[in-house]
Write a protein that holds these residues in place. Structure first.
Motif, PDB file in Angstrom:
ATOM      1  N   LYS A   1     -17.978  13.156  11.916  1.00 19.94           N
ATOM      2  CA  LYS A   1     -16.737  11.790  12.409  1.00 19.94           C
ATOM      3  C   LYS A   1     -17.212  10.479  12.461  1.00 19.94           C
ATOM      4  O   LYS A   1     -17.108  10.107  12.650  1.00 19.94           O
ATOM      5  N   TYR A   2     -18.480  11.255  13.706  1.00 19.31           N
ATOM      6  CA  TYR A   2     -18.916   9.678  14.633  1.00 19.31           C
ATOM      7  C   TYR A   2     -19.950   8.819  14.268  1.00 19.31           C
ATOM      8  O   TYR A   2     -20.027   7.979  14.253  1.00 19.31           O
ATOM      9  N   ASN A   3     -20.196   9.299  12.633  1.00 22.72           N
ATOM     10  CA  ASN A   3     -20.708   8.566  11.384  1.00 22.72           C
ATOM     11  C   ASN A   3     -20.443   8.273  10.467  1.00 22.72           C
ATOM     12  O   ASN A   3     -20.981   8.565   9.788  1.00 22.72           O
ATOM     13  N   GLY A   4     -18.923   7.795  11.197  1.00 24.65           N
ATOM     14  CA  GLY A   4     -18.209   7.323   9.832  1.00 24.65           C
ATOM     15  C   GLY A   4     -18.087   7.975   8.777  1.00 24.65           C
ATOM     16  O   GLY A   4     -17.738   7.651   7.559  1.00 24.65           O
ATOM     17  N   GLY A   5     -18.185   9.694   9.128  1.00 24.49           N
ATOM     18  CA  GLY A   5     -17.600  10.492   8.020  1.00 24.49           C
ATOM     19  C   GLY A   5     -19.031  11.107   7.344  1.00 24.49           C
ATOM     20  O   GLY A   5     -18.755  11.936   6.374  1.00 24.49           O
TER      21      GLY A   5
END
Length: 454
Positions: free
Chosen positions: A325-329
């Protein structure tokens, strides 16, 4: 290619399985340090116990690794490089768990060793500390290595065209995951179950026995719930908060993390490291909770498909998988040192590959139920961002991979040059039994040089 195996072999377990009868002798001297025949035999025994075929030539590689380790630790002492006790404890525990698994249980391991595991831990601690110091010293030697775009281009141009690697199909895949969220009433069932276990322990029942029977943490249950030393950045924040709040011997209340419901007992504190044991209960997903998750992800899916919300923004806001999630998914390629988002299709999770294999670039799969690697059910949909067909390596498409290879080559040369210099300035003597080892020829040659310099 002249390359030291020091990284791989330092990580390999040393002194793990003791030989019952070894006629010992000194087989090498490095400065003020010695290497014994028994130490080489013990590492060779570990090689055999990994299920590989006996090969006496492996002892040459073991000797090279041990010689390298002695040189590194000698320099580390000069540079005042040390490792923390907690780091040594963690590595000891990790290796012992591996040994116990391979032996088929702690009792069988003790029978093989001929002594209790707790005693053997104390025996291997000094050697493990030395290995960790050597790794830290090698990291210092290479810490300033970097490659420029020009270095990468020169490295690529130096590769013969018929030797360029061919890469399989690679993809960039994103995901949005929604796990069922339990209501307060649904959570109470699991909390009550754990509270009953906690009270049994307070009333005198064995923590280790109850952990083995009821804990759903596969990594610690078989060890009675025990975890290796950890710092404030290792565990889930709720777990860390209780572990660093309590004194040794104290039990926490039942609390919740992203993994489920726990309670823990602190066993030992060493500075900013804690050793604890816990019992984990992973909640099931009742049909009502799964249905709520389905409705939630369907709403997100409709917004993304209709372009009312950007995929990466939606993943950051709603996805329940903290790894993406913190990598844009986007799913990362953890086998690559630079954590790229490009993943060879043969390295993809098979359940993901089956979905994206028939997708078009830029499209989304429909939300579907899945089970993650912890056995937790949820819903997810996937986004195929990029698909690169099989091709011969080129700078335009494969710059990160070529840069990684260029960095590895440069790092290897720095390490090789360092060892060559240290060998010539250090007294080294190697037993004649190793004279036929091709990989030790430079060491034996430089042994004569260093002996003449003494």
């Amino acid at each position: 290619m002249k390359r030291y195996l020091v990284i791989a072999l330092l990580i390999m377990s040393s002194n793990l399985f003791a030989q019952k009868k070894v006629i010992d002798k000194v087989v090498a001297v490095v400065g003020d340090n010695i290497i014994l025949q028994s130490e080489v035999e013990q590492q060779y025994a570990q090689y055999i116990l990994q299920g590989t075929k006996p090969d006496p030539n492996i002892k040459c590689y073991i000797m090279q690794s041990m010689l390298s380790q002695k040189l590194l630790t000698k320099q580390a002492a000069i540079d005042s490089i040390v490792v923390e006790d907690g780091d040594v404890d963690n590595e000891v525990e990790r290796r012992m768990r591996t040994m116990i698994t391979r032996a088929g249980g702690e009792q069988r391991l003790e029978e093989f060793l001929g002594r209790p595991v707790i005693l053997y831990k104390d025996e291997i601690r000094p050697d493990i500390r030395e290995q960790l110091v050597a790794q830290k010293m090698q990291a210092k030697i290479t810490e300033k290595v970097e490659v420029t775009p020009l270095d990468v281009r020169r490295f690529y141009q130096a590769i013969p065209k018929d030797s360029l690697p061919v890469y399989n199909t690679e993809v960039e895949v994103g995901e949005i995951v929604i796990y069922p969220k339990l209501t307060k009433e649904e959570k109470e069932t699991y909390k009550d179950k754990l509270e009953a276990l906690r009270l049994r322990i307070k009333n005198g029942d064995s923590f280790a026995t109850l952990a083995r029977l009821y804990s759903q943490d596969p990594g610690s249950a078989r060890d009675g719930g025990e975890l290796p030393f950890f710092d404030r950045n290792t565990m889930a924040k709720e777990f860390t908060a209780w572990a660093f709040k309590l004194k040794p011997g104290e039990l926490s209340p039942v609390f919740e993390t992203e993994f489920g419901f726990h309670f823990l007992e602190v066993l030992e504190r060493r500075g900013e490291n804690v050793r604890a044991r816990h019992i984990l209960i992973v909640p099931d997903s009742p049909p009502a909770a799964l249905e709520r998750a389905r409705v939630e992800i369907d709403s997100i899916y409709q917004k993304v498909v209709a372009k009312k919300m950007d995929f990466s923004a939606a993943a950051s806001l709603y996805s329940g998988n903290n790894d993406t999630k913190y990598n844009g998914g986007m799913i990362l390629n953890y086998e690559s040192s630079n954590r790229t988002t490009y993943i060879p299709t043969d390295k993809l999770d098979p359940s993901i590959f089956l979905v994206v294999d028939t997708m078009k670039v830029g499209s989304y799969s429909k939300p579907d139920v899945f089970t993650d690697n912890r056995g937790k059910k949820g819903y997810r949909f996937l986004y195929l961002k990029t698909k690169i067909p099989p091709h011969t390596a080129n700078l335009e498409q494969d710059f990160p991979k070529i840069k990684e290879a260029a960095y590895e080559e440069k790092t290897s040369k720095v390490v090789s040059d360092w060892f060559e210099k240290r060998r010539k300035s250090t007294y080294i003597r190697i037993d004649k039994d190793f004279n036929n080892c091709d990989i030790l020829k430079d060491w034996i040659k430089d042994t004569a040089v260093s002996a003449n310099n003494e």
